[in-house]
Design an enzyme around this catalytic site. Sequence first.
Site, PDB file in Angstrom:
ATOM      1  N   GLU A 297       0.831  -1.214   0.000  1.00 23.74           N
ATOM      2  CA  GLU A 297       0.000   0.000   0.000  1.00 23.74           C
ATOM      3  C   GLU A 297       0.868   1.267   0.000  1.00 23.74           C
ATOM      4  O   GLU A 297       0.544   2.241  -0.659  1.00 23.74           O
ATOM      5  CB  GLU A 297      -0.949   0.010   1.207  1.00 23.74           C
TER       6      GLU A 297
ATOM      7  N   TYR B 120      -6.802   6.784   3.865  1.00 27.17           N
ATOM      8  CA  TYR B 120      -6.985   5.738   2.856  1.00 27.17           C
ATOM      9  C   TYR B 120      -6.148   4.502   3.203  1.00 27.17           C
ATOM     10  O   TYR B 120      -6.651   3.369   3.224  1.00 27.17           O
ATOM     11  CB  TYR B 120      -6.588   6.235   1.446  1.00 27.17           C
TER      12      TYR B 120
ATOM     13  N   ASP C 152      -9.463   5.798  -2.383  1.00 25.34           N
ATOM     14  CA  ASP C 152      -8.336   6.393  -3.115  1.00 25.34           C
ATOM     15  C   ASP C 152      -8.906   7.162  -4.312  1.00 25.34           C
ATOM     16  O   ASP C 152     -10.137   7.258  -4.467  1.00 25.34           O
ATOM     17  CB  ASP C 152      -7.316   5.334  -3.540  1.00 25.34           C
TER      18      ASP C 152
END
Length: 363
Positions: A34, A117, A135
């Site tokens: 991520e 996020y 996102d």
Amino acid sequence: MAAPFVNELLSWYREQRADLPWRDADPYQVWLSEIMLQQTRVETVIPYFTRFVQAYPTVEALAAAPLDDVLKLWEGLGYYSRAQNLQRAARIIVSEYGGALPAAPEDLLKLPGVGRYTAGAIASIAFGRAAPALDGNVIRVFARLLDLEEDIAASSTRNRLWAQAEAWLPASDVGDYNQALMELGQQVCRPQNPLCPACPISAHCRAFAAGRQALRPLRTKPAPTPHYDVTAGLIRDARGSLLIAQRPLDGLLGGLWEFPGGKVEQCERLVDCLKRELREELAIDVKVGALFAVVDHAFTHFKITLHAFDCRYLGALPPHREPQALGVKDWAWVTEAQLADYSFGKADRLVIEELARRREMLL
Ligand code: SF4
């Protein structure tokens, strides 16, 4: 109430989802992926992710690594504060959580480099927690599903979208649901020319029903990207060694090495800028020679043109006997071959490639 399109979305996702190295991985690898995927394309991330996991297979290994080694492995991926934050966070995870990533979004949010996020993505994908993850792709999908007439850059719109995302969470499979939305945004609900006839949730899309998908999301026109001229010196001493400097840890390209120099001020000549920056940052004097290379490079919010000059080292400014780390973290004299051992940003790396090219021409 769960989103009305959950079943169609999950069936589509499970049929066609891409096989990526961080799918069904442990929480550490989900977190790493991520962070690497922030502002970066999947194809670019895959080789970096694979190398990184080989070098640092656990949070403990990452926490114990020297920052220079981590930055070297990150070289070319950009947004270098991510690498620094990743390592700072790894040290916190080891010292405060016994080496296991926390599962709650509110705890993840406290880690350096983890925003709303990313916290939602890790909590849902790695731990199955009921947390939304909005996102840029998902924001676009939602703005079209809802046929939003508000500017998506406005904080009131963002708040509304987060509230809607929370309300639409399914009772189970939240990790797959969040990943499915992201993948739908990447592959089907694309910024330009969304593939509505192939979209698994088109029956629920208000913008598509109204023929307004090309007009959504609404956003104000961005301001023009600023441009700066920057100078750098290829400073050689009598033995031909090159002086390089390490940038301060906080700020742009923090911790990376560079050919020393800096930003040209208004109405300043390039040569004057370079000499001034070298006095201010390293307390040294040089004789500026020929222009060696000119490199253009774009960052997220601005562009630069780097003017790199050949320079001869004249010495440290009195009373010093050697360069001083005034505006830099560190400095070093290196041979051209040793440049490969240090991590540089893209623009300086292009200058190094030019150095190698000219050396080859001389052979
Ligand atoms: Fe996006 Fe079109 Fe699907 Fe609506 S129907 S979500 S605009 S791809």
